[in-house]
Design an enzyme around this catalytic site. Structure first.
Site, mmCIF file in Angstrom:
data_model
loop_
_atom_site.group_PDB
_atom_site.id
_atom_site.type_symbol
_atom_site.label_atom_id
_atom_site.label_comp_id
_atom_site.label_asym_id
_atom_site.label_seq_id
_atom_site.Cartn_x
_atom_site.Cartn_y
_atom_site.Cartn_z
ATOM 1 N N LYS A 1 42.160 -52.877 34.060
ATOM 2 C CA LYS A 1 41.352 -52.478 32.901
ATOM 3 C C LYS A 1 40.296 -53.543 32.612
ATOM 4 O O LYS A 1 39.131 -53.223 32.353
ATOM 5 C CB LYS A 1 42.250 -52.250 31.674
ATOM 6 C CG LYS A 1 43.028 -50.943 31.779
ATOM 7 C CD LYS A 1 44.228 -50.857 30.858
ATOM 8 C CE LYS A 1 45.041 -49.608 31.200
ATOM 9 N NZ LYS A 1 46.326 -49.516 30.523
ATOM 10 N N GLN B 1 49.459 -51.958 25.782
ATOM 11 C CA GLN B 1 50.048 -51.445 27.015
ATOM 12 C C GLN B 1 51.510 -51.056 26.774
ATOM 13 O O GLN B 1 52.291 -51.815 26.204
ATOM 14 C CB GLN B 1 49.945 -52.523 28.110
ATOM 15 C CG GLN B 1 50.410 -52.074 29.484
ATOM 16 C CD GLN B 1 49.563 -50.961 30.080
ATOM 17 O OE1 GLN B 1 48.365 -50.891 29.869
ATOM 18 N NE2 GLN B 1 50.193 -50.081 30.828
ATOM 19 N N ASP C 1 43.318 -45.113 23.334
ATOM 20 C CA ASP C 1 44.382 -44.357 24.013
ATOM 21 C C ASP C 1 44.529 -42.953 23.419
ATOM 22 O O ASP C 1 45.153 -42.086 24.026
ATOM 23 C CB ASP C 1 45.723 -45.087 23.829
ATOM 24 C CG ASP C 1 46.187 -45.815 25.076
ATOM 25 O OD1 ASP C 1 45.836 -45.382 26.187
ATOM 26 O OD2 ASP C 1 46.925 -46.809 24.918
HETATM 27 N N1 GUN Z 1 51.441 -47.074 30.080
HETATM 28 C C1 GUN Z 1 51.399 -46.055 30.971
HETATM 29 N N2 GUN Z 1 50.362 -45.222 30.691
HETATM 30 C C2 GUN Z 1 49.748 -45.733 29.608
HETATM 31 C C3 GUN Z 1 48.625 -45.323 28.846
HETATM 32 O O1 GUN Z 1 47.961 -44.311 29.107
HETATM 33 N N3 GUN Z 1 48.301 -46.130 27.799
HETATM 34 C C4 GUN Z 1 49.007 -47.239 27.487
HETATM 35 N N4 GUN Z 1 48.625 -47.945 26.431
HETATM 36 N N5 GUN Z 1 50.053 -47.645 28.160
HETATM 37 C C5 GUN Z 1 50.424 -46.886 29.218
#
Ligand code: GUN
Length: 310
Positions: free
Chosen positions: A55, A99, A122
């Site tokens: 990211k 996350q 998100d």
């Molecule tokens: N962990 C797995 N997929 C995601 C996601 O789309 N967003 C976040 N924040 N954590 C994740």
């Protein structure tokens, strides 16, 4: 191997989206607004570390700023809330992503609820979930939003067609069903308690599989000509499993020899691809779209929060 004309190429579509986002970031930056994404990682889960790094890297490639906040696994809920409050209050921060999964000691719902909905890239905050359900989406969860972009850019018609979503998670299944519904598909949402899943999923003209179970969907689940989107992502390290999944597939075996593992999805691609009309590969399908949409959401949050209110 998937025949070229059947391939739904997520890698290609994701790079188109990233190029568009880079252009938007350039325009915003020229106005003195450089979008910034802050990613919060609690603990040392290796898979999460990989995601968080990618990211930050993609943000930089598109001209955005990003900060990664790494906290020890023993962080308390109060400490994490303190950080979220600080990021909410910082006008320079456009997007906040915590996350998942968080350590078991922290209630992730309470943390996600604390993020400013305008910075919730998100799309997990109840305000954004509610707006999506009401058909006036603001920040939409990245994986289902990416799948919608893939279907749109590949000219896959949804109106009036039968769509089946396998998996009812808050991250993928539920928002996916809502987006398909708003695109006028007739939607069935299946899950682990669905009786006779093959019979239900064979009804699908568009089949989205996000169940988190390797090779759940086989030939018996798929109607001739269906569009199949595989959200699953599983690392397979057992040679005999790789041979069973990809018999005679030299590319996969070479990848296995090189890395000691291959990625596969929730769909048994070897058996399903000959039946499907179009299908996403794993890797190179949904994965790259998710991160591209995270970038798009961050640029959107920056524009909406700080833009010349255009
Ligand atoms: N962990 C797995 N997929 C995601 C996601 O789309 N967003 C976040 N924040 N954590 C994740």
């Amino acid at each position: 191997m998937i025949e070229e004309h059947k391939l739904l190429n997520g890698t290609r579509v994701a790079s188109e989206i990233r190029a568009e986002v880079a252009e938007e970031v350039g325009a915003l930056s020229a106005d003195g607004i450089t979008p910034r994404l802050d990613v919060v990682l609690v603990g040392d889960d290796p898979a999460s570390q990989v995601y968080v790094r990618s990211k930050a890297k993609t943000s930089a490639e598109l001209g955005m700023r990003s900060e990664t906040h790494v906290l020890p696994a023993a962080t308390t809920r109060t400490e994490l809330e303190f950080l979220i409050d600080r990021l909410n209050a910082d006008d320079e921060v456009d997007g906040i992503l915590v996350q998942l999964p968080l350590p078991k000691s922290i209630d992730s719902t309470k943390i996600l609820d604390r993020i400013d909905p305008a910075k919730d890239v998100d799309g997990f905050h109840p305000v954004n979930v509610g707006l999506l359900q009401q058909g006036r989406p603001q920040l939409v969860p990245c994986t289902p939003a990416g799948i919608m972009e893939l279907l749109r850019r590949e000219s896959i018609d949804l109106k009036g067609r039968r769509a089946v979503v396998v998996g009812r998670s808050d991250i993928v299944g539920k928002p996916m069903a809502m987006l398909l519904l708003h695109a006028h598909a007739t939607v069935t949402l299946c899950h682990s308690r669905t009786r006779d899943l093959p019979a239900v999923s064979r009804e699908a003209e568009i089949l989205i599989v996000a169940a988190g179970q390797r090779s759940l969907v086989g030939a018996e689940h798929v109607a001739e000509g269906a569009v199949v989107v595989d959200v699953g992502m599983h690392r397979v390290t057992d040679r005999s499993v790789v041979e069973q999944l990809y018999p005679g597939n030299e590319t996969k075996m070479a990848a296995f020899e090189k890395r000691g593992a291959v990625l596969c999805g929730d769909v048994d691609t070897t058996r399903v691809a000959p039946i499907a009309g179009r299908i996403t590969p794993v890797p190179g399908g949904v994965g790259p779209l998710t991160i591209a949409m995270l970038m798009a959401n961050t640029a959107r949050a920056a524009r909406q929060r700080r833009g010349s209110r255009s």
